[in-house]
Motif scaffolding. Structure first.
Motif, PDB file in Angstrom:
ATOM      1  N   THR A  14     -46.079 -11.243   7.183  1.00  0.00           N
ATOM      2  CA  THR A  14     -47.074 -11.336   6.108  1.00  0.00           C
ATOM      3  C   THR A  14     -46.358 -11.555   4.780  1.00  0.00           C
ATOM      4  O   THR A  14     -46.823 -12.304   3.925  1.00  0.00           O
ATOM      5  CB  THR A  14     -47.902 -10.037   5.998  1.00  0.00           C
ATOM      6  N   THR A  17     -45.588 -15.206   4.308  1.00  0.00           N
ATOM      7  CA  THR A  17     -46.692 -16.063   3.838  1.00  0.00           C
ATOM      8  C   THR A  17     -47.010 -15.758   2.376  1.00  0.00           C
ATOM      9  O   THR A  17     -47.375 -16.654   1.624  1.00  0.00           O
ATOM     10  CB  THR A  17     -47.993 -15.915   4.660  1.00  0.00           C
ATOM     11  N   ASP A  18     -46.846 -14.498   1.986  1.00  0.00           N
ATOM     12  CA  ASP A  18     -47.059 -14.119   0.581  1.00  0.00           C
ATOM     13  C   ASP A  18     -46.094 -14.903  -0.322  1.00  0.00           C
ATOM     14  O   ASP A  18     -46.504 -15.530  -1.317  1.00  0.00           O
ATOM     15  CB  ASP A  18     -46.848 -12.601   0.476  1.00  0.00           C
ATOM     16  N   GLY A 360     -48.398  -6.193   8.570  1.00  0.00           N
ATOM     17  CA  GLY A 360     -47.154  -6.961   8.606  1.00  0.00           C
ATOM     18  C   GLY A 360     -46.495  -6.933   9.975  1.00  0.00           C
ATOM     19  O   GLY A 360     -46.228  -7.978  10.578  1.00  0.00           O
ATOM     20  N   SER A 363     -48.714  -8.569  12.453  1.00  0.00           N
ATOM     21  CA  SER A 363     -48.676 -10.033  12.364  1.00  0.00           C
ATOM     22  C   SER A 363     -47.461 -10.576  13.085  1.00  0.00           C
ATOM     23  O   SER A 363     -47.537 -11.610  13.761  1.00  0.00           O
ATOM     24  CB  SER A 363     -48.626 -10.489  10.904  1.00  0.00           C
ATOM     25  N   VAL A 385     -52.190 -13.778  -0.094  1.00  0.00           N
ATOM     26  CA  VAL A 385     -52.689 -14.083   1.260  1.00  0.00           C
ATOM     27  C   VAL A 385     -53.321 -15.483   1.320  1.00  0.00           C
ATOM     28  O   VAL A 385     -54.467 -15.668   0.905  1.00  0.00           O
ATOM     29  CB  VAL A 385     -53.747 -13.065   1.745  1.00  0.00           C
ATOM     30  N   LEU A 404     -52.339 -14.137   7.685  1.00  0.00           N
ATOM     31  CA  LEU A 404     -51.616 -12.890   7.942  1.00  0.00           C
ATOM     32  C   LEU A 404     -51.756 -12.034   6.693  1.00  0.00           C
ATOM     33  O   LEU A 404     -51.178 -12.352   5.654  1.00  0.00           O
ATOM     34  CB  LEU A 404     -50.140 -13.194   8.242  1.00  0.00           C
ATOM     35  N   LYS A 405     -52.566 -10.969   6.800  1.00  0.00           N
ATOM     36  CA  LYS A 405     -52.866 -10.178   5.607  1.00  0.00           C
ATOM     37  C   LYS A 405     -51.959  -8.954   5.520  1.00  0.00           C
ATOM     38  O   LYS A 405     -51.967  -8.121   6.421  1.00  0.00           O
ATOM     39  CB  LYS A 405     -54.335  -9.720   5.635  1.00  0.00           C
ATOM     40  N   SER A 406     -51.224  -8.868   4.466  1.00  0.00           N
ATOM     41  CA  SER A 406     -50.429  -7.664   4.228  1.00  0.00           C
ATOM     42  C   SER A 406     -51.364  -6.469   4.137  1.00  0.00           C
ATOM     43  O   SER A 406     -52.455  -6.572   3.586  1.00  0.00           O
ATOM     44  CB  SER A 406     -49.680  -7.776   2.911  1.00  0.00           C
TER      45      SER A 406
END
Ligand SMILES: Nc1ncnc2c1ncn2[C@@H]1O[C@H](COP(=O)(O)OP(=O)(O)O)[C@@H](O)[C@H]1O
Ligand SMILES: O=C(O)[C@@H](O)C(=O)COP(=O)(O)O
Length: 423
Positions: A14, A17-18, A360, A363, A385, A404-406
């Motif tokens: 995650t 992706t952030d 995280g 994911s 996100v 993919l959300k933290s």
């Protein structure tokens, strides 16, 4: 393919992706690779973010993975290396932020780097070396209860020093507020004092944008994703919507969540309160050998046609502690991750093509189970996100949209809002 401008190593998926999201928004073309790529890149890019799952593994393993990523990035001519960790500085008592940062310094032959998790867009600010999450200090933010990386000290100089051989210093807000020349002078002074790593204060995007030019000549940066907003300009790049275009979305929708962070707990509650279908998985039943993944898939299958379904192990701090007491911290984490990942794969095999994963570590497990090697970064849903698009061996043909959300990111209605954005 030309040499990379920026080569990035992220300690979880995650987080990767952030970082990619912030780079894309500032104008860089970015591919996120799951682990060190073993094939050609999917597109012509300015930066590659190599996503590792190294945040909570033993330090020697995290170092080995990070050095392998560094070698790949160096072979592609990366002009600067960026080690991305969590905006809440998630680490275990042994590391891994310090050990990985120092191993990268050694490999790059550099005597100095910065360290700052500041990400003001998500309420992470650093002042006098202390990390705030929203209005409160790190150790009062809920992070003190994290299942794998409880953070009990907001003084980052102290936290990082405990993980490092080199001396850790501070570039404080008075310096950052004065801009590039003052930061450069402070770095020179710290170097002369034998400081190897300096925590940098930043309380706003303006601070990060002022910091960017002063970092241009450092071979290695270590940070959360916030510092990234000031870097593309160092390479002559400016924001452009072209960098975040994705193919049109199709297929069924689902959310899987193994995150136990406060924000995710609120998002799960909001999804349930909105009347949409949600199923909790029980770690004790997984541990007892019940095929919980098969049960969850049988529950989900008839419901998928009507809209997004949610399968979650998300629980509050008290419930997580109780489970960990019964199963052990690592065993509980690994069991739940494997189960959620099997559910994610099963959902995609049943036609889900818009998948939201919360957490995280979760994911990391899901992306690996889905056989995803590279992800293209799309538009931002909430700060940190983005939607992504990836080929997966579970989704033959056009691949799938994935976010993919933290754990601690996103508004309370995130699990609904994310899908409306793709329409
Ligand atoms: N109910 C639960 N009890 C114990 N551990 C859990 C439970 N649900 C999830 N976990 C584990 O907690 C960890 C959550 O970490 P992660 O997925 O990184 O979420 P976050 O992004 O919120 O930190 C994972 O290892 C997950 O398997
Ligand atoms: O920097 C951040 O906060 C995120 O990018 C991140 O790394 C969060 O990790 P998880 O909370 O484990 O998802």
């Amino acid at each position: 393919m030309g040499p990379l401008l920026l080569g990035c190593i992220a300690d979880d998926f995650t987080g990767a992706t952030d970082l990619a999201n912030n780079l894309v928004r500032a104008g860089m073309r970015v591919v996120q690779a799951i682990g060190v790529p073993d094939g050609p890149l999917a597109a012509e890019v300015d930066a590659v973010v190599i996503a590792l799952k190294s945040r909570t593994v033993p330090p020697a393993e995290a170092v080995a993975q990070s050095l392998a990523a560094l070698r790949w990035l160096q072979a592609r001519g990366a002009r600067q290396i960026y080690f991305k960790y969590c905006s809440t500085f998630d680490s275990t008592a042994q590391g891994n932020i310090g050990p990985v940062a120092e191993a990268l310094m050694d490999a790059l032959g550099t005597d100095f780097t910065i360290a700052t998790p500041a990400f003001p867009d998500n309420g992470r600010t650093v002042f006098k070396g202390h990390l705030f999450v929203g209005e409160v200090l790190l150790h009062e933010s809920g992070m003190q209860h994290h299942p794998l990386t409880p953070m009990t000290d907001a003084n980052l100089v102290r936290v990082l020093q405990a993980q490092c051989r080199r001396k850790v210093g501070l570039i404080d807000h008075k310096v950052v507020a004065q801009g590039e020349a003052a930061v450069r002078a402070r770095i020179a002074a710290l170097r002369a004092e034998g400081v190897g790593l300096a925590i940098v204060d930043a309380v706003s995007n303006e601070d990060l944008l002022r910091l960017g030019p002063a970092l241009k000549d450092l071979p290695l940066l270590t940070a959360g994703s916030g510092v990234a907003i000031g870097l593309p300009a160092n390479f002559g790049l400016a924001p452009s919507s072209r960098a975040s275009a994705l193919p049109p979305a199709c297929g069924l929708q689902a959310v899987v969540s193994g995150s136990c962070s406060l924000a995710t707990n609120r998002q799960v509650q909001a999804f349930i309160a909105s009347g949409q279908p949600a199923l909790a998985v029980d770690p004790l039943r997984i541990a007892a050998g019940v095929d919980v993944a098969a049960e969850a898939l049988a529950w989900a299958e008839p419901r998928l046609a009507a809209g997004p379904v949610l399968v979650y192990s998300t629980a509050d701090a008290g419930a997580v502690k109780a489970i960990q007491g019964r199963l052990g911290v690592e065993q509980a984490g690994a069991l739940v991750e494997r189960c959620i990942a099997a559910i994610a794969r099963g959902l995609v095999e049943r036609g889900v093509r818009q998948l939201l994963v919360a957490g995280g570590e979760t994911s990391g497990a899901c992306v690996q189970a889905l056989g995803i090697a590279q992800m293209q970064i799309g538009p931002q849903i909430d700060p940190g996100v983005p939607w992504c698009h990836a080929p997966s061996d579970a989704a033959p043909g056009a691949g799938l949209h994935l976010t993919l959300k933290s754990g601690n990111f996103g508004t309370d209605d995130f699990f609904t809002k994310a899908f409306t954005m793709l329409r």
